[in-house]
Structures are given as C-alpha cells and as structure tokens.
Design an enzyme around this catalytic site. Structure first.
Site, PDB file in Angstrom:
ATOM      1  N   GLU A  79     -13.646  78.836  57.213  1.00 46.17           N
ATOM      2  CA  GLU A  79     -14.339  80.598  57.391  1.00 46.17           C
ATOM      3  C   GLU A  79     -15.943  79.854  56.564  1.00 46.17           C
ATOM      4  O   GLU A  79     -17.156  80.680  56.847  1.00 46.17           O
ATOM      5  CB  GLU A  79     -13.857  81.689  56.386  1.00 46.17           C
TER       6      GLU A  79
HETATM    7  C1  HEC Z   1     -15.685  83.797  59.346  1.00 48.68           C
HETATM    8  C2  HEC Z   1     -14.309  85.474  59.177  1.00 48.68           C
HETATM    9  C3  HEC Z   1     -14.820  85.893  58.166  1.00 48.68           C
HETATM   10  C4  HEC Z   1     -14.964  85.370  56.511  1.00 48.68           C
HETATM   11  C5  HEC Z   1     -16.611  85.181  56.595  1.00 48.68           C
HETATM   12  C6  HEC Z   1     -14.690  85.865  55.288  1.00 48.68           C
HETATM   13  N1  HEC Z   1     -13.116  86.844  56.240  1.00 48.68           N
HETATM   14 FE1  HEC Z   1     -11.294  88.128  55.185  1.00 48.68          FE
HETATM   15  N2  HEC Z   1     -10.829  87.474  56.816  1.00 48.68           N
HETATM   16  C7  HEC Z   1     -10.562  86.787  57.756  1.00 48.68           C
HETATM   17  C8  HEC Z   1      -9.796  87.073  59.135  1.00 48.68           C
HETATM   18  C9  HEC Z   1      -9.991  86.244  60.211  1.00 48.68           C
HETATM   19  C10 HEC Z   1      -8.337  87.009  57.781  1.00 48.68           C
HETATM   20  C11 HEC Z   1      -7.125  87.158  58.573  1.00 48.68           C
HETATM   21  C12 HEC Z   1      -6.362  85.913  58.200  1.00 48.68           C
HETATM   22  C13 HEC Z   1      -5.543  85.793  58.247  1.00 48.68           C
HETATM   23  O1  HEC Z   1      -4.313  86.570  58.491  1.00 48.68           O
HETATM   24  O2  HEC Z   1      -4.920  84.136  58.223  1.00 48.68           O
HETATM   25  C14 HEC Z   1      -9.344  87.914  56.671  1.00 48.68           C
HETATM   26  C15 HEC Z   1      -8.402  88.298  55.778  1.00 48.68           C
HETATM   27  C16 HEC Z   1      -9.113  89.306  54.954  1.00 48.68           C
HETATM   28  C17 HEC Z   1      -8.371  89.405  54.177  1.00 48.68           C
HETATM   29  C18 HEC Z   1      -6.571  90.039  54.314  1.00 48.68           C
HETATM   30  C19 HEC Z   1      -6.839  91.870  54.698  1.00 48.68           C
HETATM   31  C20 HEC Z   1      -5.105  91.922  54.816  1.00 48.68           C
HETATM   32  O3  HEC Z   1      -4.692  93.647  54.886  1.00 48.68           O
HETATM   33  O4  HEC Z   1      -4.465  91.390  54.704  1.00 48.68           O
HETATM   34  C21 HEC Z   1      -9.487  90.527  52.929  1.00 48.68           C
HETATM   35  C22 HEC Z   1      -8.832  91.320  51.881  1.00 48.68           C
HETATM   36  C23 HEC Z   1     -10.140  89.850  52.998  1.00 48.68           C
HETATM   37  N3  HEC Z   1      -9.995  89.151  54.446  1.00 48.68           N
HETATM   38  C24 HEC Z   1     -12.050  89.225  52.665  1.00 48.68           C
HETATM   39  C25 HEC Z   1     -12.493  88.959  52.735  1.00 48.68           C
HETATM   40  C26 HEC Z   1     -13.402  88.503  51.661  1.00 48.68           C
HETATM   41  C27 HEC Z   1     -13.622  89.222  50.098  1.00 48.68           C
HETATM   42  C28 HEC Z   1     -13.884  87.638  51.943  1.00 48.68           C
HETATM   43  C29 HEC Z   1     -15.768  86.704  51.049  1.00 48.68           C
HETATM   44  C30 HEC Z   1     -15.088  86.189  50.352  1.00 48.68           C
HETATM   45  C31 HEC Z   1     -14.029  87.725  53.397  1.00 48.68           C
HETATM   46  N4  HEC Z   1     -12.538  88.072  52.939  1.00 48.68           N
HETATM   47  C32 HEC Z   1     -15.091  86.306  54.129  1.00 48.68           C
HETATM   48  C33 HEC Z   1     -12.439  86.446  58.580  1.00 48.68           C
HETATM   49  C34 HEC Z   1     -13.040  86.531  57.696  1.00 48.68           C
END
Ligand code: HEC
Ligand code: HEC
Length: 349
Positions: free
Chosen positions: A149
């Site tokens: 990520e």
């Molecule tokens: C490259 C793309 C990417 C980036 C950059 C990213 N995310 Fe995500 N995020 C995802 C993905 C894909 C998931 C689901 C992963 C899983 O469930 O295994 C996720 C899951 C989440 C969730 C969970 C939501 C839920 O309802 O369960 C949150 C909150 C979140 N991210 C916040 C963030 C934050 C804060 C950052 C920065 C620090 C961030 N993400 C950076 C792709 C990204």
C-alpha cells in the site's frame, strides 16, 4: 450497542435536530400498498439517523485534531514513493473508494481486495473486509507500513514528518508535550475519518416524514428489503450493516476472508464483512473482489441465492423476485445517496 461513554459531535448542526423533531406521523400512507409489509412505521424507526457522531473516550474529538488527520489523510508524503496517500484509494469523488476492481498500491501493484469506503466508520465496530482491526486507530497505521500500500516504515515516516516544520507545529498544538508519534498519527487520522458521514439522503427525508422524498417504487423496494428479499437481516440499521461476517456465496477464490483471521470455524470460510449501503450508487464496483459492476447484478446474485456450500450463510436462499421487484429494490438503494457537501482539499504543511 453504542452506549458506552464517548464524546460526540453534532452532525449538520441545528438542521439534524429539526429533523428529529419533525419525525412524526405520515408513516402509514404506504402500508396499504403492501399487505405483507408488516408494520411500516416500526420498520422505518430502525433507520433513523443519529444526530451525533460518537467518538471513543480515549480519543475525543477536537477540531484541530480532525483537521490534522485530514491533512495526513490527503498527504502523499506518507508513502515511500511520495505518490500514494490514503485518499488515493479512499477518494471522496468515488464515495471514498477508488473505482478500481481491486486496489492499486505502490508501484502500480494490484492488491487482492476492493477498497472499501470510509463513510460512517465512526459507527463501525470492526475493520477491514476480514475484521482484522478492532478500531480505526488500530487500522490507520496498517496501510502506511504495508509494503503493497504505502510501503513506509513507521520510524522513517516519523523522522520525515519531524523534518516538516508545519507538522511539528500542528502536532505540538494538538498533542502538547507529545508531538509526532505513531499513536498520535493514528489518533488524528481516526478522528478525521469519524467526521466523514454520509449526507442526508432522500431516504432520510422519507424516514423523517416527507412522503414526496422518494418514489413509490423505492418505498416498495424498502419494504421488500425488510421482508421478502431479507436484505435487512445483514444490512441493518441506518448505516445498513451489521458489521458482521457472512459468506454470500460468491465464486470461491484463494481469499477465504474471515476464516484466515479466525481459523477452524467452518461458517467463516469465504465470509466477509457486510458493507454499509450509504452512497452505494457512487461506489461501484461492488464486493470485496470488485466482481460486480451494477446494483442490478448484485440483486440478481441474491435472487439466485449464491453458490451452495457448507459455509453459505443460512440467510442466503434463492428469492422469487419479479423484474418489477428487482427494479424496486434498486430504486430504493438509489435513495441512499445524498448531496454531499464538497470536500475541500487541505493545504499541506
Ligand atoms: C493502495 C490503496 C490503499 C491505500 C493507499 C489506503 N487504503 Fe485503506 N483500504 C484499502 C483496501 C484494499 C482495504 C481493504 C483491505 C482488507 O480488507 O484487507 C482498505 C481498508 C481500509 C479501512 C477499513 C474500512 C472498513 O470498513 O473496514 C479503513 C478505515 C482504511 N482503509 C483507511 C485508510 C487510511 C487511513 C489510509 C492511509 C493511512 C489508507 N486506508 C490507505 C486500500 C487502501
Ligand atoms: C447473509 C447476509 C446478507 C444478506 C441476506 C444480504 N447481504 Fe448484501 N452483502 C453481504 C456481505 C457479507 C457483502 C459483501 C460480500 C463480499 O464482498 O464477499 C454484501 C454486499 C452487498 C453489496 C455490495 C456492497 C459493496 O460496497 O460492495 C450490496 C449492494 C448488497 N450487498 C445489497 C444487498 C441486497 C439488496 C440484499 C437483499 C436482496 C442483500 N444485500 C442481502 C451480506 C448480506
């Protein structure tokens, strides 16, 4: 469910209060249109919007903390490449998702799962598709350090932020005597995320008593959602999720979902967290693997009942819905998107 002591923030100020005050009768009009609809007024009560955002006692809301969290959320310097920010994958223009089938991370690496929305996560109880984080604070630092990520070791990030005078100052103001730490980075980001709440949608105006707010098709769709189509057994409450895990019978892949986190429980194989349905029409493609592109396709999946296997949720069974009823369910889901206020971009320090 949310009755532990917390600080809170009014949503939309006086406006939402008026709504609660106006939440009177006008509920009975539709009851006649569907004899099997049960008690519509009682059904509608289950979907009333809260008037306040809950914050945990150990990370209370302050405007400066939320503002700092927003700055971090939008800042690509949190990634190794300087290209990925949280907002790259949780983009307000796509309902806080990214429009990709599955997320694309550092060096264009295609990840295994679809980016979920961060809307209404203040009310979330468990995080990620497989529930591997227990709080937004715990979740927030995961993507920063995950190689696919943002690929940024925490100590490197802390040093980098310390080298930016504006961040030194902001952290010093929000966390006097502590400054830039992993915990404070997470606390700020989580506080910002809790302020991301879906706007009042036509559906909410209907719940509050405005019979003209949504179409008759959508009203029938709401009743189907709660009765014959059985959607509400998992998509419950005003955010439309039980924050629990179910196998809905999508084609099997290597990804076994919740079973990887909690092994040895057969029902958790291929079980993923129920997504909320707010702003759903902005958030295609759908499902943890982004395998469906339209809401019609999603409803057709439920009509067919999913792939039969031991882990299939007992609430999944084929549903006899006419084409008109499929249309009504989809019309209902379209009423869950409101007019979002434009999200301003933070000026980065
Ligand atoms: C490259 C793309 C990417 C980036 C950059 C990213 N995310 Fe995500 N995020 C995802 C993905 C894909 C998931 C689901 C992963 C899983 O469930 O295994 C996720 C899951 C989440 C969730 C969970 C939501 C839920 O309802 O369960 C949150 C909150 C979140 N991210 C916040 C963030 C934050 C804060 C950052 C920065 C620090 C961030 N993400 C950076 C792709 C990204
Ligand atoms: C047994 C629980 C259950 C029932 C019943 C159920 N859902 Fe779901 N729904 C889920 C889960 C779990 C997912 C995510 C599955 C995945 O990605 O593996 C989901 C995904 C969705 C999505 C995609 C959301 C997104 O953000 O990708 C929509 C839309 C949806 N459901 C609508 C409905 C409708 C409409 C009904 C009734 C016809 C319904 N659901 C019935 C549990 C359920």
């Amino acid at each position: 469910m949310h009755n532990i002591s917390r600080s809170s923030l009014m949503i939309g100020g006086a406006l939402s209060l008026c709504w609660v005050a106006g939440m009177a009768a006008a509920d009975t009009q539709l009851a006649a249109t569907d004899a099997a609809g049960g008690d519509l007024a009682a059904m509608k009560k289950l979907y009333q919007r809260p008037t306040e955002i809950p914050f945990p006692a150990d990370n209370p809301y302050t405007p400066a903390k939320a503002e700092l969290g927003k700055t971090l959320f939008f800042d690509p310097r949190l990634s190794r490449s300087g290209v990925q920010a949280c907002v790259s994958c949780h983009n307000p223009s796509f309902g806080w998702e990214d429009g990709h089938t599955t997320a694309v991370g550092e060096n264009m690496l295609v990840l295994g799962r679809n980016s979920p929305t961060i809307i209404n996560r203040a009310w979330g109880e468990i995080f990620f598709w497989d529930g591997r984080a227990a709080s937004l604070e715990e979740q927030a630092t995961g993507p920063i350090t995950a190689p696919g990520e943002m690929n940024m070791p925490m100590d490197v990030l802390i040093e980098k932020l310390k080298g930016i005078a504006g961040y030194q100052r902001k952290f010093g103001q929000v966390f006097p005597g502590e400054g830039i730490t992993e915990r404070n980075i997470a606390a700020s980001i989580a506080t910002f995320e809790r302020t991301v709440v879906s706007a009042e949608a036509p559906f909410d105006r209907w719940i509050a008593g405005d019979e003209k707010a949504i179409s008759e098709d959508a009203k029938r769709g709401f009743i189907l959602f709660n009765t014959k189509a059985n959607c509400a057994s998992c998509h419950s409450g005003w955010t439309f999720t039980d924050d629990s895990f179910h196998d809905i019978g999508l084609p099997a892949t290597d990804d076994i979902g919740r079973a990887k986190i909690v092994p040895g429980v057969p029902e958790l194989e291929y079980a993923f967290k129920t997504p909320g349905l707010r702003n759903i029409d902005q958030r295609a493609p759908y499902m943890h693997d982004g395998s469906m592109t339209t809401l019609e396709e999603v409803v057709q999946h439920y009509v067919d009942g999913g792939i039969q296997r031991p882990s299939l949720d007992p609430d999944m069974r084929p549903i006899a819905l006419s084409d008109q009823e499929v249309k009504e369910l989809v019309a209902f889901m379209h009423t869950l998107t409101g007019q979002d206020r434009p999200m301003t971009l933070p000026v980065l320090p």
